[in-house]
Scaffold this motif. Structure first.
Motif, mmCIF file in Angstrom:
data_model
loop_
_atom_site.group_PDB
_atom_site.id
_atom_site.type_symbol
_atom_site.label_atom_id
_atom_site.label_comp_id
_atom_site.label_asym_id
_atom_site.label_seq_id
_atom_site.Cartn_x
_atom_site.Cartn_y
_atom_site.Cartn_z
ATOM 1 N N VAL A 199 0.826 -1.203 -0.082
ATOM 2 C CA VAL A 199 0.018 -0.163 -0.043
ATOM 3 C C VAL A 199 1.005 1.204 0.017
ATOM 4 C CG1 VAL A 199 -1.692 1.098 1.190
ATOM 5 C CG2 VAL A 199 -1.712 -1.132 1.174
ATOM 6 N N LYS A 200 0.701 2.009 -1.140
ATOM 7 C CA LYS A 200 1.408 3.311 -1.117
ATOM 8 C C LYS A 200 1.107 4.379 -0.229
ATOM 9 C CE LYS A 200 4.170 1.718 -4.433
ATOM 10 N NZ LYS A 200 5.624 1.198 -4.010
ATOM 11 N N SER A 201 1.808 5.186 0.387
ATOM 12 C CA SER A 201 1.556 6.305 1.144
ATOM 13 C C SER A 201 0.621 7.363 0.320
ATOM 14 C CB SER A 201 2.521 6.941 1.739
ATOM 15 O OG SER A 201 2.110 8.180 2.636
ATOM 16 N N GLN A 202 -0.437 7.885 0.782
ATOM 17 C CA GLN A 202 -1.229 9.014 0.009
ATOM 18 C C GLN A 202 -0.667 10.245 0.430
ATOM 19 O OE1 GLN A 202 -2.904 8.422 -2.757
ATOM 20 N NE2 GLN A 202 -2.370 6.214 -2.660
ATOM 21 N N LEU A 203 0.159 10.495 1.443
ATOM 22 C CA LEU A 203 0.652 11.688 2.131
ATOM 23 C C LEU A 203 1.165 12.420 1.182
ATOM 24 C CD1 LEU A 203 0.756 13.086 4.747
ATOM 25 C CD2 LEU A 203 2.839 12.209 5.203
ATOM 26 N N ARG A 204 0.700 13.837 1.024
ATOM 27 C CA ARG A 204 1.221 14.802 -0.089
ATOM 28 C C ARG A 204 1.927 16.015 0.573
ATOM 29 N NH1 ARG A 204 -3.865 15.936 -3.920
ATOM 30 N NH2 ARG A 204 -3.851 17.360 -2.281
ATOM 31 N N PHE A 258 -6.773 3.587 5.953
ATOM 32 C CA PHE A 258 -6.899 5.088 6.113
ATOM 33 C C PHE A 258 -6.432 5.914 4.936
ATOM 34 C CE2 PHE A 258 -4.444 8.951 7.437
ATOM 35 C CZ PHE A 258 -5.505 9.745 8.134
ATOM 36 N N HIS A 259 -5.226 5.581 4.257
ATOM 37 C CA HIS A 259 -4.392 6.022 3.239
ATOM 38 C C HIS A 259 -5.536 6.238 1.983
ATOM 39 C CE1 HIS A 259 -0.323 7.079 4.298
ATOM 40 N NE2 HIS A 259 -0.805 6.539 5.520
ATOM 41 N N ASP A 285 -8.887 5.350 1.879
ATOM 42 C CA ASP A 285 -10.242 5.757 1.980
ATOM 43 C C ASP A 285 -10.401 7.392 2.570
ATOM 44 O OD1 ASP A 285 -10.917 3.125 1.485
ATOM 45 O OD2 ASP A 285 -11.303 2.731 3.601
ATOM 46 N N TYR A 286 -9.203 7.874 3.280
ATOM 47 C CA TYR A 286 -9.464 9.347 3.611
ATOM 48 C C TYR A 286 -8.437 10.335 3.281
ATOM 49 C CZ TYR A 286 -13.591 7.409 6.248
ATOM 50 O OH TYR A 286 -14.504 6.776 6.358
ATOM 51 N N LEU A 287 -7.250 9.648 3.294
ATOM 52 C CA LEU A 287 -6.119 10.633 2.735
ATOM 53 C C LEU A 287 -5.801 10.916 1.505
ATOM 54 C CD1 LEU A 287 -3.849 12.373 4.012
ATOM 55 C CD2 LEU A 287 -2.335 10.102 4.302
ATOM 56 N N LYS A 288 -6.118 9.838 0.573
ATOM 57 C CA LYS A 288 -5.945 10.058 -0.737
ATOM 58 C C LYS A 288 -6.473 11.348 -1.236
ATOM 59 C CE LYS A 288 -6.047 7.328 -5.093
ATOM 60 N NZ LYS A 288 -6.435 6.019 -5.646
ATOM 61 N N GLY A 289 -5.699 12.070 -2.146
ATOM 62 C CA GLY A 289 -6.570 13.374 -2.521
ATOM 63 C C GLY A 289 -6.623 14.511 -1.754
ATOM 64 N N THR A 290 -6.346 14.593 -0.680
ATOM 65 C CA THR A 290 -6.658 15.586 0.350
ATOM 66 C C THR A 290 -5.475 16.311 1.006
ATOM 67 O OG1 THR A 290 -6.602 14.285 2.423
ATOM 68 C CG2 THR A 290 -8.715 14.479 1.072
ATOM 69 N N SER A 291 -5.440 17.365 1.593
ATOM 70 C CA SER A 291 -4.379 17.815 2.341
ATOM 71 C C SER A 291 -4.951 17.393 3.804
ATOM 72 C CB SER A 291 -4.266 19.422 2.294
ATOM 73 O OG SER A 291 -4.024 19.711 0.719
ATOM 74 N N ILE A 292 -3.842 17.386 4.633
ATOM 75 C CA ILE A 292 -4.403 16.752 6.113
ATOM 76 C C ILE A 292 -3.684 17.747 7.188
ATOM 77 C CG2 ILE A 292 -2.101 15.443 5.936
ATOM 78 C CD1 ILE A 292 -4.001 13.256 7.750
ATOM 79 N N ALA A 293 -4.350 17.525 8.165
ATOM 80 C CA ALA A 293 -3.686 18.282 9.492
ATOM 81 C C ALA A 293 -4.412 17.421 10.709
ATOM 82 C CB ALA A 293 -4.293 19.489 9.819
#
Length: 156
Positions: A29-34, A69-70, A72-80
């Motif tokens: 599973v690749k990280s979706q952290l951008r 998580f990556h 379903d929720y992190l992909k394509g978003t910016s996060i805090a």
């Protein structure tokens, strides 16, 4: 000590007796952290990756509870990320969230929290920022169970 005493957020629970059959993944599973940083105290709402973005404001524990998580929720978003129980300076959090809403014109804000009562504080901070903002942005609340199931998903 009784495992059912104390604050639900810090009460000891052992899920080993409820483990499901071991799941085997066939691909990494690749990280979706951008972006970096991600902790709400450290982020700059002026960072270019927040401009016009869909933003995920996640309670610290959610990424550990949600197995996917990556994707379903992190992909394509910016996060805090933040912990409404342990983090100090929550008035600063309100101002940062308000800046994301007003100054950087984010598209949506998804607040991902755990089912424990103290975690509701993160949603309350987002609501407080939205109420004081001149710009209205859709806010979605997603509540995760202690075992990683989605309990509710509502626009607030």
């Amino acid at each position: 000590m009784n495992e059912f005493s104390g604050c639900p957020g810090s009460r000891m629970l052992d899920f080993r007796t409820h483990e499901k059959q071991e799941q085997t993944q066939t691909a990494e599973v690749k990280s979706q952290l951008r972006q970096w940083p991600i902790q709400l105290h450290l982020i700059s709402p002026q960072a270019p990756y927040y401009q016009g973005a869909d933003v995920l404001l996640a309670a610290d524990c959610t990424a550990y509870a949600l197995g996917n998580f990556h994707n379903d929720y992190l992909k394509g978003t910016s996060i805090a990320i933040a912990c409404p129980k342990l983090d100090e300076g929550q008035d600063i959090y309100v101002e940062k969230i308000k800046s994301l809403l007003e100054d950087y014109k984010i598209n949506t804000l998804t607040v991902l929290i755990m089912q424990v009562p103290c975690c509701m504080g993160l949603l309350n901070l987002a609501k407080q920022a939205a109420e004081s903002s001149n710009r209205k942005v859709p806010i979605k609340s997603v509540v995760v169970s202690l075992q990683g199931e989605i309990l509710s998903e509502d626009w607030v």
